[in-house]
Design an enzyme around this catalytic site. Structure first.
Site, PDB file in Angstrom:
ATOM      1  CB  SER A  46      -0.658  -0.020   1.436  1.00 53.86           C
ATOM      2  OG  SER A  46      -0.023  -0.074   2.039  1.00 53.86           O
ATOM      3  CG  HIS A  47       2.993   3.101   2.737  1.00 48.71           C
ATOM      4  ND1 HIS A  47       2.412   1.690   3.291  1.00 48.71           N
ATOM      5  CD2 HIS A  47       2.756   3.501   3.296  1.00 48.71           C
ATOM      6  CE1 HIS A  47       1.064   2.730   4.043  1.00 48.71           C
ATOM      7  NE2 HIS A  47       1.450   3.540   4.136  1.00 48.71           N
ATOM      8  CD  GLU A 187      -2.643  -1.567   5.784  1.00 53.10           C
ATOM      9  OE1 GLU A 187      -4.273  -1.752   6.510  1.00 53.10           O
ATOM     10  OE2 GLU A 187      -1.734  -2.364   6.121  1.00 53.10           O
ATOM     11  CE  LYS A 230      -7.170   0.712  26.985  1.00 50.98           C
ATOM     12  NZ  LYS A 230      -7.198  -1.065  27.372  1.00 50.98           N
TER      13      LYS A 230
END
Length: 332
Positions: A46-47, A187, A230
């Site tokens: 994805s990069h 992604e 979180k």
């Protein structure tokens, strides 16, 4: 999905030719082509080439300056600030990380504040490079709003990745790189392209409904932070570190000034480097490795970065989405 087999050299040349044809000088094209090739080599799909059309969009619109170089200043012995002047972040990192490494080794700790650059690559390349110099590294950057804070259904945070790297003497660093979103938008877009569903909890539709359809998330929907409150708290931390602290924009401010050409917006990045040789005692590496061995003895535990390092040992060709390759070839 139809694919085409390309050698690593062919991937590099394809990226380099495309970047040169769309406004980059040779140095910028070389730096970004190496980054893209390494992402494909290491399995960070994805990069890799997937990002190239978006880089071209930013270059063609004039938002990104493919020939510009950053202005790097040492504000104190351990604080370095790099103004990208709208160049690509990999160029800023190429020029500024050596200064950060030098400062951290001399002073024990150093900070690099990057502003006005266009970052859309993975973050492990910069933290891994720092760790290879024997330093602990942490980096984060924000983006345009794509993630809803816990309790909301509208985006405010970027996917806001964080990366951490721990050095190991005579071994590859332990490196993780993760979005504070439940899944990186890249992604999700790959899943959309390839027709895969995404796990429930990845994001919401534009109406605020749970979905496993990546298209309904990527096209008008919203991502969710990982781990509820979180992850939302960590995403907020990234906004503050890569925005207010370095002197750049929050994600929503970035969106307000972006031209929405599809290319990466201008933003900031925060990088911290720490010397364990200065801070700890001479046995820090042995002590850490005992901890890693303890982890791996507890089951099928893989240290962060191990898969990437294993993938890069394979120098053979990679199978690339044929439609993507044809699109990139049309751009050059």
């Amino acid at each position: 999905m139809a694919t085409v087999s390309l050698s690593l050299d062919e991937i590099y040349k394809l990226a380099n030719k495309t970047l040169l044809a769309n406004g980059c000088d040779q140095e910028t094209a070389d730096i970004l082509s190496e980054l893209i090739t390494n992402a494909e080599r290491d399995g960070s799909l994805s990069h890799g080439l997937f990002r190239l059309p978006a880089y071209v969009s930013g270059l063609k619109s004039g938002k990104i300056n493919g020939k510009q170089k950053p202005d790097i200043k040492k504000l104190t012995p351990s604080v370095i600030k790099a103004d990208g002047k709208n160049c690509l972040a990999p160029v800023v990192l190429n020029k500024s990380i050596p200064e950060l490494v030098k400062a951290a080794k001399e002073n024990g700790v150093a900070v690099l504040a990057i502003i006005n650059s266009h970052h859309m690559a993975a973050m492990w390349p910069e933290t891994e490079k720092i760790a290879e110099e024997g330093l602990v590294a942490f980096a984060c950057t924000s983006y345009k709003p794509a993630v809803a804070p816990a309790g909301a259904i509208k985006p405010l945070f970027g996917t806001n990745p964080i990366s951490f790297a721990w050095p190991r003497k005579n071994n590859t660093p332990v490196v993780y790189d993760m979005a504070t979103a439940s899944m990186a938008m890249g992604e999700v877009q790959v899943a959309k392209r390839e027709g895969h569903k995404v796990p429930l909890g990845t994001g919401l539709t534009k109406d605020g409904k749970d979905t496993t359809d990546p298209a309904k998330i990527a096209d008008g929907g919203v991502l969710l932070p990982f781990g509820g409150y979180k992850g939302s708290g960590i995403a907020m931390m990234v906004e503050l570190l890569a925005g207010a602290l370095v002197g750049d924009n929050f994600s929503y401010e970035t969106a307000a000034k972006d031209n929405n050409d599809g290319g990466p917006p201008s933003g900031g990045e925060f990088i911290l480097a720490i010397s364990p040789d200065k801070l700890s005692d001479k046995d820090w590496d042995k002590h850490a490795n005992e901890f890693f061995e303890k982890m791996k003895s507890m089951g099928e535990v893989r240290l962060p970065g191990e898969r990437r390092h294993k993938n890069r040992l394979d120098k053979g060709p990679r199978n690339i989405n044929e439609e993507l390759v044809n699109k990139i070839r049309s751009l050059s």
